[in-house]
Scaffold this motif. Sequence first.
Motif, PDB file in Angstrom:
ATOM      1  N   GLY A  66      68.222 -45.433  79.106  1.00  0.00           N
ATOM      2  CA  GLY A  66      68.208 -44.490  80.211  1.00  0.00           C
ATOM      3  C   GLY A  66      67.242 -43.336  80.005  1.00  0.00           C
ATOM      4  O   GLY A  66      67.131 -42.450  80.829  1.00  0.00           O
ATOM      5  N   THR A 109      74.225 -53.650  74.093  1.00  0.00           N
ATOM      6  CA  THR A 109      74.247 -52.705  75.207  1.00  0.00           C
ATOM      7  C   THR A 109      74.276 -51.291  74.652  1.00  0.00           C
ATOM      8  O   THR A 109      74.789 -51.053  73.560  1.00  0.00           O
ATOM      9  CB  THR A 109      75.443 -52.963  76.158  1.00  0.00           C
ATOM     10  OG1 THR A 109      75.271 -52.208  77.344  1.00  0.00           O
ATOM     11  CG2 THR A 109      76.760 -52.632  75.512  1.00  0.00           C
ATOM     12  N   GLU A 112      76.984 -44.557  76.334  1.00  0.00           N
ATOM     13  CA  GLU A 112      76.651 -43.213  76.820  1.00  0.00           C
ATOM     14  C   GLU A 112      76.503 -42.177  75.715  1.00  0.00           C
ATOM     15  O   GLU A 112      75.858 -41.153  75.907  1.00  0.00           O
ATOM     16  CB  GLU A 112      77.695 -42.753  77.836  1.00  0.00           C
ATOM     17  CG  GLU A 112      79.078 -42.647  77.254  1.00  0.00           C
ATOM     18  CD  GLU A 112      80.158 -42.430  78.290  1.00  0.00           C
ATOM     19  OE1 GLU A 112      81.254 -42.031  77.890  1.00  0.00           O
ATOM     20  OE2 GLU A 112      79.920 -42.656  79.480  1.00  0.00           O
ATOM     21  N   PHE A 155      79.437 -52.714  79.358  1.00  0.00           N
ATOM     22  CA  PHE A 155      80.459 -51.726  79.667  1.00  0.00           C
ATOM     23  C   PHE A 155      80.557 -51.583  81.166  1.00  0.00           C
ATOM     24  O   PHE A 155      79.559 -51.693  81.869  1.00  0.00           O
ATOM     25  CB  PHE A 155      80.081 -50.360  79.075  1.00  0.00           C
ATOM     26  CG  PHE A 155      80.137 -50.319  77.590  1.00  0.00           C
ATOM     27  CD1 PHE A 155      81.351 -50.300  76.924  1.00  0.00           C
ATOM     28  CD2 PHE A 155      78.971 -50.291  76.843  1.00  0.00           C
ATOM     29  CE1 PHE A 155      81.405 -50.263  75.546  1.00  0.00           C
ATOM     30  CE2 PHE A 155      79.015 -50.252  75.460  1.00  0.00           C
ATOM     31  CZ  PHE A 155      80.238 -50.244  74.817  1.00  0.00           C
ATOM     32  N   ASP A 156      81.768 -51.297  81.649  1.00  0.00           N
ATOM     33  CA  ASP A 156      81.916 -50.976  83.065  1.00  0.00           C
ATOM     34  C   ASP A 156      81.626 -49.476  83.236  1.00  0.00           C
ATOM     35  O   ASP A 156      81.441 -48.773  82.239  1.00  0.00           O
ATOM     36  CB  ASP A 156      83.291 -51.388  83.600  1.00  0.00           C
ATOM     37  CG  ASP A 156      84.445 -50.563  83.035  1.00  0.00           C
ATOM     38  OD1 ASP A 156      84.220 -49.500  82.408  1.00  0.00           O
ATOM     39  OD2 ASP A 156      85.600 -50.991  83.232  1.00  0.00           O
ATOM     40  N   PRO A 157      81.551 -48.970  84.471  1.00  0.00           N
ATOM     41  CA  PRO A 157      81.215 -47.551  84.665  1.00  0.00           C
ATOM     42  C   PRO A 157      82.168 -46.578  83.969  1.00  0.00           C
ATOM     43  O   PRO A 157      81.785 -45.466  83.644  1.00  0.00           O
ATOM     44  CB  PRO A 157      81.275 -47.378  86.186  1.00  0.00           C
ATOM     45  CG  PRO A 157      80.976 -48.738  86.722  1.00  0.00           C
ATOM     46  CD  PRO A 157      81.606 -49.694  85.745  1.00  0.00           C
ATOM     47  N   ALA A 158      83.399 -47.008  83.685  1.00  0.00           N
ATOM     48  CA  ALA A 158      84.354 -46.131  83.009  1.00  0.00           C
ATOM     49  C   ALA A 158      84.208 -46.179  81.489  1.00  0.00           C
ATOM     50  O   ALA A 158      84.913 -45.483  80.787  1.00  0.00           O
ATOM     51  CB  ALA A 158      85.773 -46.513  83.410  1.00  0.00           C
ATOM     52  N   GLY A 159      83.316 -47.019  80.981  1.00  0.00           N
ATOM     53  CA  GLY A 159      83.110 -47.124  79.547  1.00  0.00           C
ATOM     54  C   GLY A 159      83.993 -48.155  78.867  1.00  0.00           C
ATOM     55  O   GLY A 159      84.010 -48.246  77.643  1.00  0.00           O
ATOM     56  N   SER A 160      84.707 -48.953  79.633  1.00  0.00           N
ATOM     57  CA  SER A 160      85.551 -50.008  79.053  1.00  0.00           C
ATOM     58  C   SER A 160      84.718 -51.237  78.746  1.00  0.00           C
ATOM     59  O   SER A 160      83.730 -51.494  79.396  1.00  0.00           O
ATOM     60  CB  SER A 160      86.671 -50.383  80.027  1.00  0.00           C
ATOM     61  OG  SER A 160      87.490 -49.273  80.275  1.00  0.00           O
TER      62      SER A 160
END
Length: 160
Positions: A66, A109, A112, A155-160
Amino acid sequence: HRVAAGTYDGAALEWDPATGALLRTFPTDADTASAAPQPPTSPQKPPVPTRLTDSLLSPDGPAYDGKGMVFVANRDADYVTRVDVGGNRTQQFRRDETKFTFERTAGQTYFEDSSLFVCDPVRNAIVRIYLDRRQELYADKAGDTGFAGPRDLAFDPAGS
């Protein structure tokens, strides 16, 4: 001189039959007509992919941070390559026999917190790599079942 139609959600539409132009809509939540909606804009063409670099050894699982860096796993080598937007390559993370590190890398991956999660199909594990090059075993099983050659993760947007 006009054509009108109703919709299943209760709105009414009015067209000019000579031109086919939508003149007005009468939505269900208003007592007066509104101006005809504008036609949708044509979708923008997707960007053309750009090759950043070539001649990588068995590249796999590119992960974008990013911030302009792409990390590329190398299935048949003992390192992860970092590629910047100019195509410059650095062997960023390496296998090290003096401490815990990955054996081989596959899918990966970027997380964040700037760590990299890497599938290690030789260790049958997920290894977490930090910017300071420290590495740790993150997981080698799901519940009571050990991994068998993990290849990809996300990862999904929630970090899971």
